[in-house]
Design a protein around this motif. Structure first.
Motif, PDB file in Angstrom:
ATOM      1  N   GLY A 208       0.833  -1.767   0.117  1.00  0.00           N
ATOM      2  CA  GLY A 208      -0.015  -0.222   0.070  1.00  0.00           C
ATOM      3  C   GLY A 208       0.889   1.148   0.053  1.00  0.00           C
ATOM      4  O   GLY A 208       0.373   2.213   0.408  1.00  0.00           O
TER       5      GLY A 208
ATOM      6  N   LYS B  43       3.305   1.833  -4.877  1.00  0.00           N
ATOM      7  CA  LYS B  43       4.549   1.892  -6.297  1.00  0.00           C
ATOM      8  C   LYS B  43       3.476   1.217  -7.269  1.00  0.00           C
ATOM      9  O   LYS B  43       3.859   1.466  -8.620  1.00  0.00           O
ATOM     10  CB  LYS B  43       5.367   0.330  -5.091  1.00  0.00           C
ATOM     11  N   THR B  44       2.349   0.572  -6.734  1.00  0.00           N
ATOM     12  CA  THR B  44       2.032   0.667  -8.266  1.00  0.00           C
ATOM     13  C   THR B  44       1.320   1.477  -8.806  1.00  0.00           C
ATOM     14  O   THR B  44       1.279   1.680 -10.400  1.00  0.00           O
ATOM     15  CB  THR B  44       0.942  -0.554  -8.014  1.00  0.00           C
ATOM     16  N   THR B  45       0.633   2.643  -8.071  1.00  0.00           N
ATOM     17  CA  THR B  45      -0.398   4.027  -8.264  1.00  0.00           C
ATOM     18  C   THR B  45       1.228   4.835  -9.189  1.00  0.00           C
ATOM     19  O   THR B  45       0.635   4.982 -10.337  1.00  0.00           O
ATOM     20  CB  THR B  45      -0.123   4.568  -7.272  1.00  0.00           C
TER      21      THR B  45
ATOM     22  N   GLN C 253       1.122  -6.119 -11.607  1.00  0.00           N
ATOM     23  CA  GLN C 253       1.327  -6.621 -10.910  1.00  0.00           C
ATOM     24  C   GLN C 253      -0.161  -7.917 -10.346  1.00  0.00           C
ATOM     25  O   GLN C 253       0.418  -9.486 -10.020  1.00  0.00           O
ATOM     26  CB  GLN C 253       0.770  -5.715  -9.503  1.00  0.00           C
TER      27      GLN C 253
ATOM     28  N   HIS D 123       8.892  -7.427  -3.660  1.00  0.00           N
ATOM     29  CA  HIS D 123       9.011  -7.577  -2.287  1.00  0.00           C
ATOM     30  C   HIS D 123      10.117  -8.414  -2.543  1.00  0.00           C
ATOM     31  O   HIS D 123      10.255  -8.256  -1.322  1.00  0.00           O
ATOM     32  CB  HIS D 123       7.633  -8.081  -2.145  1.00  0.00           C
TER      33      HIS D 123
HETATM   34  N1  LIG Z   1      -8.345   3.187  -8.244  1.00  0.00           N
HETATM   35  C1  LIG Z   1      -7.579   3.137  -6.690  1.00  0.00           C
HETATM   36  N2  LIG Z   1      -8.053   4.068  -5.984  1.00  0.00           N
HETATM   37  C2  LIG Z   1      -8.441   4.018  -4.193  1.00  0.00           C
HETATM   38  N3  LIG Z   1      -7.729   3.983  -3.656  1.00  0.00           N
HETATM   39  C3  LIG Z   1      -6.942   3.789  -4.912  1.00  0.00           C
HETATM   40  C4  LIG Z   1      -6.573   3.068  -6.414  1.00  0.00           C
HETATM   41  N4  LIG Z   1      -5.452   2.659  -6.440  1.00  0.00           N
HETATM   42  C5  LIG Z   1      -4.526   2.423  -5.379  1.00  0.00           C
HETATM   43  N5  LIG Z   1      -5.126   2.890  -4.417  1.00  0.00           N
HETATM   44  C6  LIG Z   1      -4.698   2.885  -3.091  1.00  0.00           C
HETATM   45  O1  LIG Z   1      -3.752   3.448  -2.869  1.00  0.00           O
HETATM   46  C7  LIG Z   1      -2.524   3.113  -2.042  1.00  0.00           C
HETATM   47  C8  LIG Z   1      -1.192   2.413  -2.912  1.00  0.00           C
HETATM   48  O2  LIG Z   1      -1.799   1.800  -3.327  1.00  0.00           O
HETATM   49  P1  LIG Z   1      -0.810   0.725  -4.873  1.00  0.00           P
HETATM   50  O3  LIG Z   1      -1.259  -0.424  -5.180  1.00  0.00           O
HETATM   51  O4  LIG Z   1       0.472   1.897  -5.609  1.00  0.00           O
HETATM   52  O5  LIG Z   1       0.663  -0.131  -3.445  1.00  0.00           O
HETATM   53  P2  LIG Z   1       1.443  -0.790  -3.393  1.00  0.00           P
HETATM   54  O6  LIG Z   1       2.699   0.102  -2.857  1.00  0.00           O
HETATM   55  O7  LIG Z   1       1.712  -1.128  -5.653  1.00  0.00           O
HETATM   56  O8  LIG Z   1       1.218  -2.196  -2.875  1.00  0.00           O
HETATM   57  P3  LIG Z   1       1.400  -3.753  -2.879  1.00  0.00           P
HETATM   58  O9  LIG Z   1       3.148  -3.959  -2.270  1.00  0.00           O
HETATM   59  O10 LIG Z   1       0.408  -4.162  -1.532  1.00  0.00           O
HETATM   60  O11 LIG Z   1       1.203  -3.936  -3.911  1.00  0.00           O
HETATM   61  C9  LIG Z   1      -3.706   1.671  -1.787  1.00  0.00           C
HETATM   62  O12 LIG Z   1      -3.780   2.562  -0.013  1.00  0.00           O
HETATM   63  C10 LIG Z   1      -4.397   1.712  -2.285  1.00  0.00           C
HETATM   64  O13 LIG Z   1      -6.005   1.565  -1.755  1.00  0.00           O
END
Ligand SMILES: Nc1ncnc2c1ncn2[C@@H]1O[C@H](COP(=O)(O)OP(=O)(O)OP(=O)(O)O)[C@@H](O)[C@H]1O
Ligand SMILES: [Mg+2]
Lengths: 261, 323
Positions: free
Chosen positions: A39, A42-44, A89, A214
Motif C-alpha cells: 500500500g 508503488k503500483t500507483t 502485478q 518484495h
Molecule cells: N484506483 C484507486 N482508487 C482508490 N484508491 C486506490 C486506487 N489505487 C490504489 N489506491 C490506494 O492507493 C494506495 C497505494 O496503492 P498501491 O497499489 O499503489 O500500493 P503498492 O505499493 O503497489 O502495494 P502492494 O505492495 O500491495 O502492491 C493504497 O492505499 C490503495 O488502496
C-alpha cells in the motif's frame, strides 16, 4: 544520461495521498528498484507512468535521442509508443488468446500494412504476418515459451504466465521497461532463474528497467539503485548496501520483515 | 507457406462457386420456389447483420443494441435512390450510398459513445437507433409512418450471394489480421491492450463503422427484395433479433453466426403454420438452448476441418467404447 525524470509526482484518491511529491530519475541502461511496504503507492507510480491514472500534479519526462516527451498528459497507448512498456502485478494477459497472439498484438503498433491489406489479404499482408510470427517466436524462445505458442494463455502455469507478460512487454520494443512484482508467487529456484533472466534481457535489449519487488534477494542482487516508498513518499534512495543500512528504511519496511523472521 | 495460403484460397473459391452454382441450379429448375427464396433471402440478410454485429460485440466486445438503426439507413437510402433511378445501376449506387451513410453515422455516433462501457454503451446505441427511427418517421422524403414502396426487385440470388459471401470473407479476413487482433485484444483486456500500444478508441470506432457499413448493405438488400419498408421494421425488436442470432451462434464465432442465422430462420419458418404458438415455442427453444450452451452453439470457435476431425475422432472413440 537520464532517460526518465519524475518531478513532484502526486496522486490523490479523494483524501488519500497514494503518491505524494515523488521525484525519480533513471539513467540510460540502469536497473532500478522501487520498494516499500504494502500500500506504499508503488503500483500507483507505475499506473501514473503508463497513463492509466492521470496525475493530480507533477511531471513525467521521457528523454530519447535528443528529444523529450512529457508523459503526464498522454494516453497509455501513446506512452507505449513513446517507448515505455510494463507488466502488471495481477497478471493481465489476453487470457483467451494464444501465447503467439499475446505477443503479436504487442507488435501491432509498428505494423505497416493497412486496412485494405487486412481486408483482402494482399501480398503485403502475408509477408508482414510471416515476419510477425518469426519475430514473436524469436522473443518467445528467450523465455522458452516458443513450443507453447498455440496454447491459450490461460492454460499456462502461473510462472509461465508471468514470463509471457515480460515477453509481451518486450514485443512492444520499449526503451524503458517497468516490471511490477515479476517474482510474485515464484519459488526460490524460479526467482533465481528470473533474476538472471532480467539481467540478461536488460543487457541484450539495451533497456532501462524499473522494478517493483518484495523479494529482497532479487532486488538486492540486481538493482543498482533503489528507491524506497512509504505512504506515497520517497523516504530513501541509494545503492542496495546504503538502503540496507538506512535507519528509516529499516523502521518502515525491512523492520517489518525482521520482526516477522 | 505461400503454397498453403494459395491452396486455402483455392478451396474457399471452389466452395463459394459451388454453393452459388448449386443454388442457382435449384432456382432455375424451380426446386427453390418463391416461398423458399424468401426464406433464403432472410437467411442471407440475417447472416450479414449477425456477422457484422459479431465484429462489434463478439470480437471487439462492445455491446451494441442499435444495429437495426444502421440497417434502416441503408434501406431508406437505397429505396430513395432506386425510386429515382429505377435500374440495377441505381440499386447498386443506392446500396453503396446507404452503406457509406450508415458508416458515417456509425463514426459520428461511435466517437463519443464508444468511450462508455458495457451497459452505458448498450443504452446509448439503443437511443441512437430510436433517434434514427424517429427521424425517418418524421421526414417527408421517407413518407413517415406509412413507409416507402419500391416497385422493382433488383436483388436476385446473384447479388444476395455476392454481398453475403463478400461480407463474410471480408470480416473473417479482417479478424485474422493484426488489425482484427487489435480489436480482439480490447475485448480481452482493454487496459492491457492500451498498455501494449493499441489505440482502443480507434479500433472500437473502426469495428463499429465497419459493422454499420455492412448493416447498411443488409438494409439495402432487405428494401430491394421485400419491396416495402417502414420505420417500425427497424425498431428495438429488430436489433434484439440480430443480437439473438449472434449470441445464439456464439460471440466471436463467424461460423456460429452463419449457422445460427440459418437455424433460426428454419425454425421460425417451420413454426409459421401455428401462428398462435410461434413466438412462445421460438422463445422456449432459445431459452432451452442457451441453458445447455450458454456460450452459444460454437462458443468462440470456428467451423474448420480440424474441428471436424476432432469430432469424428470423438465419435469413433465413443463407438469403440460401446462395442
Ligand atoms: N484506483 C484507486 N482508487 C482508490 N484508491 C486506490 C486506487 N489505487 C490504489 N489506491 C490506494 O492507493 C494506495 C497505494 O496503492 P498501491 O497499489 O499503489 O500500493 P503498492 O505499493 O503497489 O502495494 P502492494 O505492495 O500491495 O502492491 C493504497 O492505499 C490503495 O488502496
Ligand atoms: Mg502494487
Amino acid at each position: 544520461m537520464p532517460i526518465l525524470k519524475v518531478n513532484k509526482l502526486t496522486k490523490a484518491f479523494g483524501g488519500l495521498m497514494a503518491v505524494s511529491n515523488v521525484n525519480l530519475e533513471l539513467n540510460q541502461g540502469e536497473l532500478v528498484g522501487l520498494i516499500g511496504p504494502n500500500g506504499a503507492g508503488k503500483t500507483t507510480v507505475f499506473n501514473l507512468l503508463t497513463g492509466i491514472y492521470v496525475p493530480t500534479s507533477g511531471t513525467i519526462t521521457l528523454f530519447q535521442d535528443n528529444n523529450q516527451t512529457q508523459l503526464q498528459c498522454l494516453k497509455p497507448y501513446t506512452i507505449c509508443k513513446a517507448g515505455v512498456a510494463r507488466t502488471f502485478q495481477n497478471i493481465r494477459l489476453f487470457k483467451d488468446l494464444t501465447v503467439l497472439d499475446n505477443v503479436r498484438i504487442a507488435m501491432h503498433k509498428n505494423l505497416d500494412y493497412g486496412l485494405f491489406a487486412s481486408l483482402f489479404h494482399t501480398k503485403a499482408y502475408s509477408e508482414e504476418e510471416n515476419q510477425l510470427i518469426e519475430k514473436s517466436l524469436e522473443l518467445l524462445k528467450i523465455l522458452k515459451l516458443h513450443h507453447k505458442k498455440d496454447e491459450l494463455a490461460r492454460n499456462l502455469p502461473y510462472g509461465e504466465q508471468r514470463h509471457l507478460e515480460i515477453v509481451r512487454a518486450l514485443a512492444a520494443n520499449p526503451s524503458l521497461l517497468l516490471l511490477d512484482e515479476p517474482a510474485a508467487g515464484m519459488n526460490p529456484a524460479e526467482t533465481a532463474n528470473l533474476t538472471e533472466m532480467i539481467g540478461w534481457i536488460r543487457k541484450n535489449f539495451n533497456l532501462t528497467i524499473l522494478l517493483i519487488e518484495h523479494d529482497m534477494s532479487l532486488v538486492m542482487k540486481i538493482c543498482e539503485r533503489i528507491y524506497v516508498l512509504d505512504y506515497g513518499m520517497v523516504i530513501a534512495e541509494g545503492t542496495p548496501s546504503e538502503i540496507k543500512a538506512n535507519k528509516r528504511v529499516i523502521e518502515a519496511y525491512l523492520g517489518e520483515e525482521v520482526n516477522h523472521a | 507457406m505461400q503454397k498453403l495460403l494459395g491452396s486455402n484460397f483455392l478451396k474457399k473459391a471452389i466452395f463459394l462457386a459451388a454453393t452459388f452454382g448449386l443454388v442457382q441450379l435449384l432456382i432455375v429448375t424451380g426446386v427453390i420456389n418463391p416461398f423458399i427464396m424468401d426464406t433464403l433471402t432472410t437467411i442471407c440478410i440475417n447472416i450479414i447483420l449477425a456477422v457484422s454485429l459479431n465484429l462489434i460485440t463478439g470480437f471487439t466486445g462492445q455491446f451494441s443494441l442499435g444495429h437495426a438503426g444502421f440497417m434502416s439507413i441503408g434501406a431508406y437510402t437505397c429505396t430513395i435512390i432506386t425510386l429515382r433511378v429505377p435500374t440495377t445501376l441505381g440499386f447498386i449506387t443506392g446500396l453503396l450510398a446507404g452503406a457509406i451513410l450508415a458508416a458515417l453515422v456509425g463514426a459520428v455516433v461511435g466517437l463519443p459513445t464508444l468511450r462508455l462501457r458495457g451497459d452505458y454503451l448498450a443504452i446509448a446505441t439503443l437511443g441512437m437507433a430510436e433517434i434514427i427511427r424517429i427521424i425517418f418517421l418524421n421526414l417527408d422524403i421517407t413518407n413517415g409512418a406509412a413507409g416507402l414502396f419500391n416497385n422493382n426487385q433488383y436483388v436476385n440470388w446473384f447479388w444476395l450471394f455476392l454481398f453475403t459471401a463478400g461480407t463474410v470473407v471480408l470480416i473473417s479476413n479482417f479478424i485474422k489480421s493484426s488489425h482484427g487482433r487489435a480489436c480482439i485484444s480490447i475485448r480481452e483486456d482493454e487496459i492491457a491492450a492500451e498498455a501494449v500500444g493499441i489505440n482502443s478508441t480507434k479500433y472500437k470506432v473502426t469495428a463499429f463503422v465497419m459493422g454499420a457499413f455492412f448493416a447498411g448493405i443488409a438494409g439495402s438488400m432487405h428494401s430491394s427484395y421485400f419491396y416495402f419498408i417502414k420505420p417500425d421494421l427497424f425498431g428495438f425488436l429488430k436489433s434484439i433479433n440480430i443480437l439473438v442470432i449472434v449470441v445464439f451462434g456464439g460471440l466471436g464465432s463467424i461460423s456460429g453466426s452463419i449457422i445460427a442465422a440459418i437455424l433460426l430462420a428454419l425454425i421460425s419458418t417451420s413454426l409459421q403454420s401455428i401462428p398462435e404458438l410461434q413466438m412462445v415455442i421460438y422463445a422456449a427453444m432459445l431459452i432451452t438452448i442457451m441453458l445447455f450452451r450458454p456460450q452459444g452453439l460454437m462458443g468462440s470457435k470456428e467451423l474448420s476441418l480440424s474441428l471436424f476431425k476432432k469430432w469424428s475422432s470423438l465419435i469413433h472413440r465413443k463407438n469403440g467404447g460401446e462395442a
